[in-house]
Design an enzyme around this catalytic site. Sequence first.
Site, PDB file in Angstrom:
ATOM      1  N   ARG A  66     -23.727  27.840 -74.893  1.00  0.00           N
ATOM      2  CA  ARG A  66     -23.564  27.278 -73.617  1.00  0.00           C
ATOM      3  C   ARG A  66     -23.509  28.119 -72.354  1.00  0.00           C
ATOM      4  NH1 ARG A  66     -19.200  22.250 -73.501  1.00  0.00           N
ATOM      5  NH2 ARG A  66     -18.309  23.381 -71.921  1.00  0.00           N
ATOM      6  N   ARG A 120      -8.296  16.488 -65.456  1.00  0.00           N
ATOM      7  CA  ARG A 120      -8.045  18.053 -66.011  1.00  0.00           C
ATOM      8  C   ARG A 120      -6.958  18.267 -64.899  1.00  0.00           C
ATOM      9  NH1 ARG A 120     -13.060  18.969 -68.605  1.00  0.00           N
ATOM     10  NH2 ARG A 120     -12.996  21.062 -69.673  1.00  0.00           N
ATOM     11  N   ARG A 154     -19.695  29.678 -80.649  1.00  0.00           N
ATOM     12  CA  ARG A 154     -20.179  28.267 -80.784  1.00  0.00           C
ATOM     13  C   ARG A 154     -21.565  28.331 -80.210  1.00  0.00           C
ATOM     14  NH1 ARG A 154     -17.147  23.738 -77.271  1.00  0.00           N
ATOM     15  NH2 ARG A 154     -17.742  24.700 -75.318  1.00  0.00           N
ATOM     16  N   LYS A 187     -11.923  18.377 -78.942  1.00  0.00           N
ATOM     17  CA  LYS A 187     -11.896  16.854 -78.313  1.00  0.00           C
ATOM     18  C   LYS A 187     -12.930  16.183 -78.628  1.00  0.00           C
ATOM     19  CE  LYS A 187     -11.340  18.477 -73.867  1.00  0.00           C
ATOM     20  NZ  LYS A 187     -11.404  19.819 -73.799  1.00  0.00           N
TER      21      LYS A 187
HETATM   22  P1  AMP Z   1     -16.258  20.284 -70.991  1.00  0.00           P
HETATM   23  O1  AMP Z   1     -17.508  19.886 -71.421  1.00  0.00           O
HETATM   24  O2  AMP Z   1     -15.334  19.016 -70.940  1.00  0.00           O
HETATM   25  O3  AMP Z   1     -15.843  21.499 -71.819  1.00  0.00           O
HETATM   26  O4  AMP Z   1     -16.486  20.549 -69.444  1.00  0.00           O
HETATM   27  C1  AMP Z   1     -17.464  21.584 -69.052  1.00  0.00           C
HETATM   28  C2  AMP Z   1     -17.159  21.898 -67.525  1.00  0.00           C
HETATM   29  O5  AMP Z   1     -17.471  20.757 -66.894  1.00  0.00           O
HETATM   30  C3  AMP Z   1     -15.956  22.430 -67.094  1.00  0.00           C
HETATM   31  O6  AMP Z   1     -15.654  23.578 -67.246  1.00  0.00           O
HETATM   32  C4  AMP Z   1     -15.930  21.972 -65.493  1.00  0.00           C
HETATM   33  O7  AMP Z   1     -16.925  22.899 -65.007  1.00  0.00           O
HETATM   34  C5  AMP Z   1     -16.653  20.630 -65.660  1.00  0.00           C
HETATM   35  N1  AMP Z   1     -15.834  19.599 -65.496  1.00  0.00           N
HETATM   36  C6  AMP Z   1     -15.713  18.761 -66.682  1.00  0.00           C
HETATM   37  N2  AMP Z   1     -14.753  17.654 -66.546  1.00  0.00           N
HETATM   38  C7  AMP Z   1     -14.323  18.023 -65.211  1.00  0.00           C
HETATM   39  C8  AMP Z   1     -13.291  17.556 -64.476  1.00  0.00           C
HETATM   40  N3  AMP Z   1     -12.452  16.546 -64.873  1.00  0.00           N
HETATM   41  N4  AMP Z   1     -12.889  18.142 -63.198  1.00  0.00           N
HETATM   42  C9  AMP Z   1     -13.818  18.944 -62.714  1.00  0.00           C
HETATM   43  N5  AMP Z   1     -14.811  19.471 -63.323  1.00  0.00           N
HETATM   44  C10 AMP Z   1     -14.836  19.377 -64.717  1.00  0.00           C
END
Ligand code: AMP
Length: 205
Positions: free
Chosen positions: A151, A84, A118, A17
């Site tokens: 991460r 999400r 990663r 993404k």
């Molecule tokens: P990402 O960087 O998109 O993989 O997001 C990392 C983490 O951020 C996720 O595992 C969630 O803990 C939190 N997060 C990101 N987007 C959302 C969302 N729309 N709703 C709730 N938590 C989120």
Amino acid sequence: MQKKYKIVVLGPAASGKGTQVEFLIEKLNLPNISVGQLLRDKKEAEEYMRKGELVPNAFVNELVKQRLNQPDTQNGFIFDGFPRIRIQAKYLDTLTDVTNAIHIKVSDQEVKNRLSGRRTCPKCGNVYHLKFNPPKNNELCDDCKIKLEIRDDDTETGIIKRLEIYHEETEEVVEYYKEKGILIEINGEQSIEDVRKEIFRKLKI
Ligand code: AMP
């Protein structure tokens, strides 16, 4: 006048993404709203993120609302990682009209392979993979020359948790946009360049 694009990009962790959103913002000259990135600086979100759980809705929605109030989003935007869950998709509809939902599909096995190697640069955010996209110098960022990190949520349990949420919650969001007739399905198991081409072609850009 350029058509307005208000795009959300959906897909499991490591589906590419972030990489594809970078191509889109460059092509369309729009701001990228990475909710994971917005949350990463917030103390309130830390514990949830470490465990791979979703941060509570009220908190995320408020952050999104504030971000959409900023003038740079008036001509469009690209969301990475939001919505999400279905409630977030419905909430987003109260704030704006999404024009396209792009779903990048990748199998669970591929997600596990990608996430297990990663590495990210803590300074500039560059993302590497020890096998598929290794840094030039063992575990150092090519640009910043500092040590790459794993991460916090790229652990075995964090990965499983995120896949579980994806299947239980995010696939409902995919359905939501399908019903609205604005869903674009993309095969995420191709080269980065081929994924980009498929997205551009289907968006007609
Ligand atoms: P990402 O960087 O998109 O993989 O997001 C990392 C983490 O951020 C996720 O595992 C969630 O803990 C939190 N997060 C990101 N987007 C959302 C969302 N729309 N709703 C709730 N938590 C989120």
